[in-house]
Enzyme design. Structure first.
Site, PDB file in Angstrom:
ATOM      1  N   THR A   7       2.465  -1.689   9.157  1.00  0.00           N
ATOM      2  CA  THR A   7       2.770  -2.370  10.218  1.00  0.00           C
ATOM      3  C   THR A   7       3.009  -3.951   9.928  1.00  0.00           C
ATOM      4  O   THR A   7       3.820  -4.871  10.598  1.00  0.00           O
ATOM      5  CB  THR A   7       1.857  -2.508  11.349  1.00  0.00           C
ATOM      6  OG1 THR A   7       0.478  -2.991  10.757  1.00  0.00           O
ATOM      7  CG2 THR A   7       1.635  -0.956  11.995  1.00  0.00           C
ATOM      8  N   HIS A  25       8.334 -30.768  12.300  1.00  0.00           N
ATOM      9  CA  HIS A  25       7.551 -29.623  11.755  1.00  0.00           C
ATOM     10  C   HIS A  25       6.495 -29.894  10.795  1.00  0.00           C
ATOM     11  O   HIS A  25       5.419 -29.358  10.695  1.00  0.00           O
ATOM     12  CB  HIS A  25       8.440 -28.521  11.211  1.00  0.00           C
ATOM     13  CG  HIS A  25       9.361 -28.268  12.191  1.00  0.00           C
ATOM     14  ND1 HIS A  25       9.130 -27.391  13.448  1.00  0.00           N
ATOM     15  CD2 HIS A  25      10.760 -28.355  11.809  1.00  0.00           C
ATOM     16  CE1 HIS A  25      10.411 -27.274  13.843  1.00  0.00           C
ATOM     17  NE2 HIS A  25      11.448 -27.729  13.111  1.00  0.00           N
ATOM     18  N   ASP A  28       0.961  -1.119  -0.028  1.00  0.00           N
ATOM     19  CA  ASP A  28       0.040   0.049   0.079  1.00  0.00           C
ATOM     20  C   ASP A  28       0.727   1.185  -0.014  1.00  0.00           C
ATOM     21  O   ASP A  28       2.238   1.053  -0.225  1.00  0.00           O
ATOM     22  CB  ASP A  28      -1.020   0.048   1.149  1.00  0.00           C
ATOM     23  CG  ASP A  28      -0.275   0.023   2.633  1.00  0.00           C
ATOM     24  OD1 ASP A  28       1.007   0.347   2.445  1.00  0.00           O
ATOM     25  OD2 ASP A  28      -1.122   0.300   3.500  1.00  0.00           O
ATOM     26  N   HIS A  45      10.370 -23.929   9.577  1.00  0.00           N
ATOM     27  CA  HIS A  45       9.641 -24.446  10.588  1.00  0.00           C
ATOM     28  C   HIS A  45       8.065 -24.488  10.131  1.00  0.00           C
ATOM     29  O   HIS A  45       7.302 -25.517  10.684  1.00  0.00           O
ATOM     30  CB  HIS A  45       9.742 -24.026  11.862  1.00  0.00           C
ATOM     31  CG  HIS A  45      11.113 -24.252  12.617  1.00  0.00           C
ATOM     32  ND1 HIS A  45      11.435 -23.968  13.955  1.00  0.00           N
ATOM     33  CD2 HIS A  45      12.169 -24.768  12.216  1.00  0.00           C
ATOM     34  CE1 HIS A  45      12.716 -24.430  14.030  1.00  0.00           C
ATOM     35  NE2 HIS A  45      13.088 -25.062  13.069  1.00  0.00           N
ATOM     36  N   CYS A  99       3.048  -3.402   4.295  1.00  0.00           N
ATOM     37  CA  CYS A  99       2.163  -2.200   4.522  1.00  0.00           C
ATOM     38  C   CYS A  99       2.996  -1.513   5.840  1.00  0.00           C
ATOM     39  O   CYS A  99       3.965  -1.864   6.102  1.00  0.00           O
ATOM     40  CB  CYS A  99       0.743  -2.519   4.975  1.00  0.00           C
ATOM     41  SG  CYS A  99       0.475  -3.690   6.385  1.00  0.00           S
TER      42      CYS A  99
END
Length: 148
Positions: A66, A132, A7, A97, A64
């Site tokens: 955050t 995993h 963005d 993992h 973006c």
């Protein structure tokens, strides 16, 4: 192929990321945005996540401010396993993992000096499988049973 989306708040990392991907010989599918004009991250992140979920590409990167909203959104798309990553170690572990296939970065929180190492590590690290595998398989099984 790697789909890329950002963005307006992630736009400042777009060209540096494209340069890194070019160095790594990746074909990039540009899902926007193309400026710092205010935009809504779902409009672009969803494009990249859907390309990944449909098999048009094998990996995707979203940026973006955050990374939180982008991560939440991307993980709604069937077949997308997005990881919000801030460090090279997290990048490595998200692949080794968790078999994450979409990298989410928070432009406001990522250290620019680690960007290349982080992306290179994420793109070149393989899923370890082993112990995993059963954990990741539980995620796949849940998705298969509960996805619309």
């Amino acid at each position: 192929k790697v789909a890329f989306a950002c963005d307006h708040r992630g736009y400042r990392l777009k060209q540096p990321i494209f340069q890194i991907l070019k160095k790594l010989n990746c074909d990039v599918i540009d899902c926007g945005t193309d400026s710092e004009d205010s935009s809504d991250y779902p409009d672009f992140i969803l494009r990249a996540a859907e390309k990944l979920g449909s098999g048009t590409c094998s990996r995707a990167i979203g940026v973006c401010h955050t990374g939180i909203g982008s991560s939440i959104l991307a993980n709604k798309v069937r077949g997308v396993y997005a990881a919000l990553v801030h460090t090279v170690e997290e990048a490595q572990l998200s692949r080794a993992h968790n078999n994450a296939n979409m990298l989410i970065l928070g432009a406001g929180f990522i250290q620019p000096e680690i960007l290349e190492s982080l992306i290179r590590t994420w793109l070149t690290t393989s899923f370890e499988g082993g112990r995993h595998e059963r954990r990741v398989q539980k995620i796949y099984d849940y998705e298969a049973e509960h996805s619309r």
